[in-house]
Design a protein around this motif. Structure first.
Motif, mmCIF file in Angstrom:
data_model
loop_
_atom_site.group_PDB
_atom_site.id
_atom_site.type_symbol
_atom_site.label_atom_id
_atom_site.label_comp_id
_atom_site.label_asym_id
_atom_site.label_seq_id
_atom_site.Cartn_x
_atom_site.Cartn_y
_atom_site.Cartn_z
ATOM 1 N N GLY A 63 0.796 -1.227 0.000
ATOM 2 C CA GLY A 63 0.000 0.000 0.000
ATOM 3 C C GLY A 63 0.823 1.268 0.000
ATOM 4 O O GLY A 63 0.333 2.333 0.392
ATOM 5 N N ALA A 64 2.062 1.183 -0.431
ATOM 6 C CA ALA A 64 2.958 2.340 -0.479
ATOM 7 C C ALA A 64 3.494 2.511 -1.893
ATOM 8 O O ALA A 64 3.576 1.553 -2.667
ATOM 9 N N ALA A 65 3.869 3.739 -2.208
ATOM 10 C CA ALA A 65 4.454 4.026 -3.521
ATOM 11 C C ALA A 65 5.564 5.047 -3.354
ATOM 12 O O ALA A 65 5.429 6.001 -2.585
ATOM 13 N N ILE A 66 6.662 4.825 -4.063
ATOM 14 C CA ILE A 66 7.758 5.790 -4.111
ATOM 15 C C ILE A 66 8.045 6.095 -5.568
ATOM 16 O O ILE A 66 8.190 5.185 -6.397
ATOM 17 N N ALA A 67 8.086 7.379 -5.882
ATOM 18 C CA ALA A 67 8.356 7.825 -7.250
ATOM 19 C C ALA A 67 9.463 8.862 -7.224
ATOM 20 O O ALA A 67 9.616 9.590 -6.233
ATOM 21 N N TRP A 68 10.217 8.955 -8.314
ATOM 22 C CA TRP A 68 11.325 9.906 -8.320
ATOM 23 C C TRP A 68 11.705 10.295 -9.745
ATOM 24 O O TRP A 68 11.404 9.598 -10.705
ATOM 25 N N THR A 69 12.335 11.449 -9.824
ATOM 26 C CA THR A 69 12.916 11.922 -11.079
ATOM 27 C C THR A 69 14.416 12.106 -10.867
ATOM 28 O O THR A 69 14.852 12.559 -9.806
ATOM 29 N N VAL A 70 15.185 11.747 -11.868
ATOM 30 C CA VAL A 70 16.635 11.886 -11.811
ATOM 31 C C VAL A 70 17.047 12.998 -12.763
ATOM 32 O O VAL A 70 16.799 12.891 -13.972
ATOM 33 N N PRO A 71 17.630 14.079 -12.274
ATOM 34 C CA PRO A 71 18.010 15.168 -13.176
ATOM 35 C C PRO A 71 19.024 14.696 -14.210
ATOM 36 O O PRO A 71 19.812 13.774 -13.966
ATOM 37 N N ALA A 72 18.996 15.342 -15.358
ATOM 38 C CA ALA A 72 19.858 14.926 -16.462
ATOM 39 C C ALA A 72 21.336 15.026 -16.121
ATOM 40 O O ALA A 72 22.163 14.305 -16.686
ATOM 41 N N ASP A 73 21.684 15.932 -15.199
ATOM 42 C CA ASP A 73 23.090 16.104 -14.825
ATOM 43 C C ASP A 73 23.432 15.415 -13.511
ATOM 44 O O ASP A 73 24.426 15.749 -12.866
ATOM 45 N N THR A 75 24.784 13.099 -10.575
ATOM 46 C CA THR A 75 26.026 12.370 -10.311
ATOM 47 C C THR A 75 25.861 11.576 -9.023
ATOM 48 O O THR A 75 24.802 11.601 -8.384
ATOM 49 N N ALA A 76 26.913 10.912 -8.619
ATOM 50 C CA ALA A 76 26.888 10.133 -7.381
ATOM 51 C C ALA A 76 26.704 11.004 -6.150
ATOM 52 O O ALA A 76 26.347 10.498 -5.077
ATOM 53 N N LEU A 77 26.913 12.306 -6.270
ATOM 54 C CA LEU A 77 26.807 13.211 -5.122
ATOM 55 C C LEU A 77 25.554 14.090 -5.179
ATOM 56 O O LEU A 77 25.384 14.972 -4.316
ATOM 57 N N THR A 78 24.671 13.863 -6.143
ATOM 58 C CA THR A 78 23.446 14.669 -6.225
ATOM 59 C C THR A 78 22.552 14.377 -5.026
ATOM 60 O O THR A 78 22.214 13.214 -4.780
ATOM 61 N N ALA A 249 15.536 17.985 -17.208
ATOM 62 C CA ALA A 249 16.624 18.642 -17.933
ATOM 63 C C ALA A 249 17.127 19.879 -17.204
ATOM 64 O O ALA A 249 18.206 20.392 -17.523
ATOM 65 N N ALA A 250 16.358 20.357 -16.223
ATOM 66 C CA ALA A 250 16.712 21.599 -15.539
ATOM 67 C C ALA A 250 17.708 21.405 -14.410
ATOM 68 O O ALA A 250 18.106 22.371 -13.749
ATOM 69 N N GLY A 251 18.120 20.175 -14.166
ATOM 70 C CA GLY A 251 19.037 19.926 -13.060
ATOM 71 C C GLY A 251 18.317 19.923 -11.741
ATOM 72 O O GLY A 251 17.115 19.683 -11.663
ATOM 73 N N GLY A 252 19.052 20.170 -10.645
ATOM 74 C CA GLY A 252 18.444 20.170 -9.321
ATOM 75 C C GLY A 252 18.650 18.846 -8.623
ATOM 76 O O GLY A 252 19.425 17.982 -9.069
ATOM 77 N N PRO A 253 17.934 18.639 -7.503
ATOM 78 C CA PRO A 253 18.103 17.404 -6.743
ATOM 79 C C PRO A 253 17.338 16.242 -7.363
ATOM 80 O O PRO A 253 16.552 16.420 -8.302
ATOM 81 N N ILE A 254 17.568 15.043 -6.840
ATOM 82 C CA ILE A 254 16.714 13.904 -7.153
ATOM 83 C C ILE A 254 15.410 14.124 -6.393
ATOM 84 O O ILE A 254 15.391 14.157 -5.165
ATOM 85 N N ALA A 255 14.310 14.323 -7.118
ATOM 86 C CA ALA A 255 13.013 14.630 -6.498
ATOM 87 C C ALA A 255 12.276 13.328 -6.225
ATOM 88 O O ALA A 255 12.054 12.530 -7.141
ATOM 89 N N VAL A 420 4.429 24.700 -2.896
ATOM 90 C CA VAL A 420 5.676 24.603 -2.119
ATOM 91 C C VAL A 420 6.387 23.299 -2.429
ATOM 92 O O VAL A 420 7.627 23.259 -2.530
ATOM 93 N N ALA A 421 5.630 22.222 -2.569
ATOM 94 C CA ALA A 421 6.245 20.938 -2.923
ATOM 95 C C ALA A 421 6.996 21.058 -4.245
ATOM 96 O O ALA A 421 8.097 20.499 -4.407
ATOM 97 N N GLY A 422 6.434 21.784 -5.196
ATOM 98 C CA GLY A 422 7.112 21.988 -6.468
ATOM 99 C C GLY A 422 8.410 22.759 -6.313
ATOM 100 O O GLY A 422 9.432 22.422 -6.932
ATOM 101 N N ALA A 423 8.402 23.811 -5.466
ATOM 102 C CA ALA A 423 9.627 24.570 -5.222
ATOM 103 C C ALA A 423 10.670 23.699 -4.520
ATOM 104 O O ALA A 423 11.869 23.779 -4.813
ATOM 105 N N PHE A 424 10.220 22.871 -3.598
ATOM 106 C CA PHE A 424 11.111 21.960 -2.875
ATOM 107 C C PHE A 424 11.745 20.956 -3.832
ATOM 108 O O PHE A 424 12.968 20.719 -3.802
ATOM 109 N N PHE A 425 10.945 20.353 -4.701
ATOM 110 C CA PHE A 425 11.477 19.404 -5.664
ATOM 111 C C PHE A 425 12.486 20.040 -6.608
ATOM 112 O O PHE A 425 13.468 19.435 -7.007
ATOM 113 N N ALA A 426 12.223 21.296 -6.959
ATOM 114 C CA ALA A 426 13.119 21.988 -7.881
ATOM 115 C C ALA A 426 14.435 22.388 -7.237
ATOM 116 O O ALA A 426 15.397 22.712 -7.937
ATOM 117 N N GLY A 427 14.450 22.388 -5.910
ATOM 118 C CA GLY A 427 15.688 22.683 -5.200
ATOM 119 C C GLY A 427 16.011 24.162 -5.116
ATOM 120 O O GLY A 427 17.176 24.544 -4.971
#
Length: 427
Positions: A63-73, A75-78, A249-255, A420-427
């Motif tokens: 009953g749980a779900a985890i979703a994520w986006t990986v920015p195009a740039d 790295t191992a330290l993102t 494509a805009a970079g930022g954190p792993i959301a 706010v969640a959108g701003a948080f995801f965008a970093g």
């Protein structure tokens, strides 16, 4: 002040989301389904993964779900920005040998789940919903639609009902669902029929009761939104809507959106925040990015988690139950939740970060703290911070009627939380 057209549209979409999510299993499936339509790839935990920069992914565990986006740039330290919420709500769960009744009535044997406001479930049209495990190994979702009701005793038979109503959890919370002989009828047949399978094929089930009434917008200037399961589908929905719009494509954190199950029971399960689900996902994502153990620790040290759950708005009829100074109210913005005893994970650094994300989204925020004589509950925030060491902030929206079958929120707050969640995801 009238709410904006965007906020009204957002509330209508939330009503659709709640209607499609009567159980945590339905909610997880709805999260995955919406995100797949938005271009996310659904992954199977038992399969090998190809997680690449620029990708968008979703995984369901029970009953749980985890979703994520990986920015195009990436790295191992993102770092990761994790928006945490939960899919379950207080209510009732179907017991083993669930068909019962007496005196010509058919009833459902249920067990109290979490801490519901029991009287709020009376005299409503209710449905059974959840998952069925079948003999052939399949697991299917079931939803009966309106089937049950908890009828209240007439005041003529209880003249003291208006001076204090206390329901016996065992004997006065078993809903009726039909007329007949319980030895000749089977409520599992109703469940199985709703899923298009045979009751004889059902080998196990996780089924809850949910209200059937759709979420409604009402009040002066259409300021109010009432619905079942706002605790915490309001946050899950906010995370989904915000995540759909992320531009990898805009970079930022792993959301990351982490929608856990079993928060109302303490989160200690394989699909709860106290379990390994999020840690497993983070491990596989950073493995795919080539991170070694040191790099993963560095990335997580730079990461953030917003633990989003509902909090109490000041109640005009019970003002004495709230802090005499800090009194958030519906329609005045999302809340920052603070507690000296670490029932919430927010600290000074987290408070500053939250305010910066609100400023980025052009959203006004409020604070919440409990009256010293009325201890607060807790959230997934302290659990996530403890398990992973990630800086965590507890936030949410103010509501009334928390843990009722039908809760009350502000239309503008729901939309503002998503912004706010959108701003948080965008970093």
């Amino acid at each position: 002040m009238p709410v904006t057209p965007d906020a009204l549209a957002h509330a209508e979409d939330l009503a659709d989301f709640v209607a499609a999510s009567p159980s945590s299993y339905h909610a997880a499936a709805e999260v995955a389904g919406r995100l797949e339509k938005a271009g996310f790839t659904r992954l199977d935990e038992e399969a090998a993964w190809e997680v690449t920069p620029g990708g968008r992914y979703v995984v369901v565990r029970d009953g749980a779900a985890i979703a994520w986006t990986v920015p195009a740039d990436a790295t191992a330290l993102t770092p990761a920005h994790i928006f945490g919420a939960h899919t379950d709500s207080p209510g009732f769960k179907l017991k083993p040998q669930p068909t019962t009744g007496s005196k010509g009535w058919l009833q459902a044997a249920v067990e109290v789940y979490g801490g519901p406001l029991l009287s709020s479930w009376l005299d409503r049209e209710l449905r059974l919903a959840g998952r069925l495990a079948l003999a052939d190994g399949r697991v299917v979702l079931a939803d009966t639609g309106a089937l049950l009701r908890l009828p209240q005793l007439a005041i003529h038979l209880d003249r003291e009902a208006n001076t204090g109503l206390a329901l016996d959890k065992q004997f006065q919370t078993q809903p009726v669902w039909g007329l007949g002989d319980p030895t000749q009828e089977d409520i599992l047949a109703e469940l199985a029929g709703s899923a298009g399978v045979s009751a004889s094929d059902v080998r196990g089930y996780d089924v809850v009761i949910a209200d059937t009434a759709r979420g409604a917008i009402f009040g002066k200037d259409r300021a109010f939104f009432a619905s079942g399961r706002l605790d915490d589908l309001a946050s899950v929905h906010a995370g989904v809507v915000a995540l759909e719009t992320i531009d990898t494509a805009a970079g930022g954190p792993i959301a990351i959106l982490a929608a856990f199950d079993h928060e109302e029971l303490g989160s200690n399960s394989r699909s709860g925040a106290g379990g390994p689900f999020l840690e497993d996902i983070l491990g596989r994502v950073y493995d795919a990015l080539g991170a070694d153990a040191s790099e993963r620790r560095r990335a997580l040290a730079a990461s953030w988690c917003l633990s989003s759950d509902v909090g109490h708005s000041v109640h005009p009829n019970y003002v004495h139950k709230h802090d005499p100074v800090v009194q958030p109210v519906l329609g005045s913005g999302p809340i920052l939740k603070l507690n000296a005893n670490q029932r919430y994970a927010t600290d000074a650094v987290g408070s500053a970060a939250w305010r910066s994300w609100c400023e980025s989204a052009d959203v006004v925020t409020q604070e919440f703290v409990s009256n010293n004589n009325v201890p607060c509950g807790s959230t997934i925030g302290p659990i996530t911070a403890t398990r992973l060491g990630i800086r965590t902030v507890d936030v949410g929206i103010p509501i009334l009627s928390m843990h009722s079958a039908r809760e009350l929120a502000g239309v503008s707050d729901l939309h503002d939380l998503t912004r706010v969640a959108g701003a948080f995801f965008a970093g």
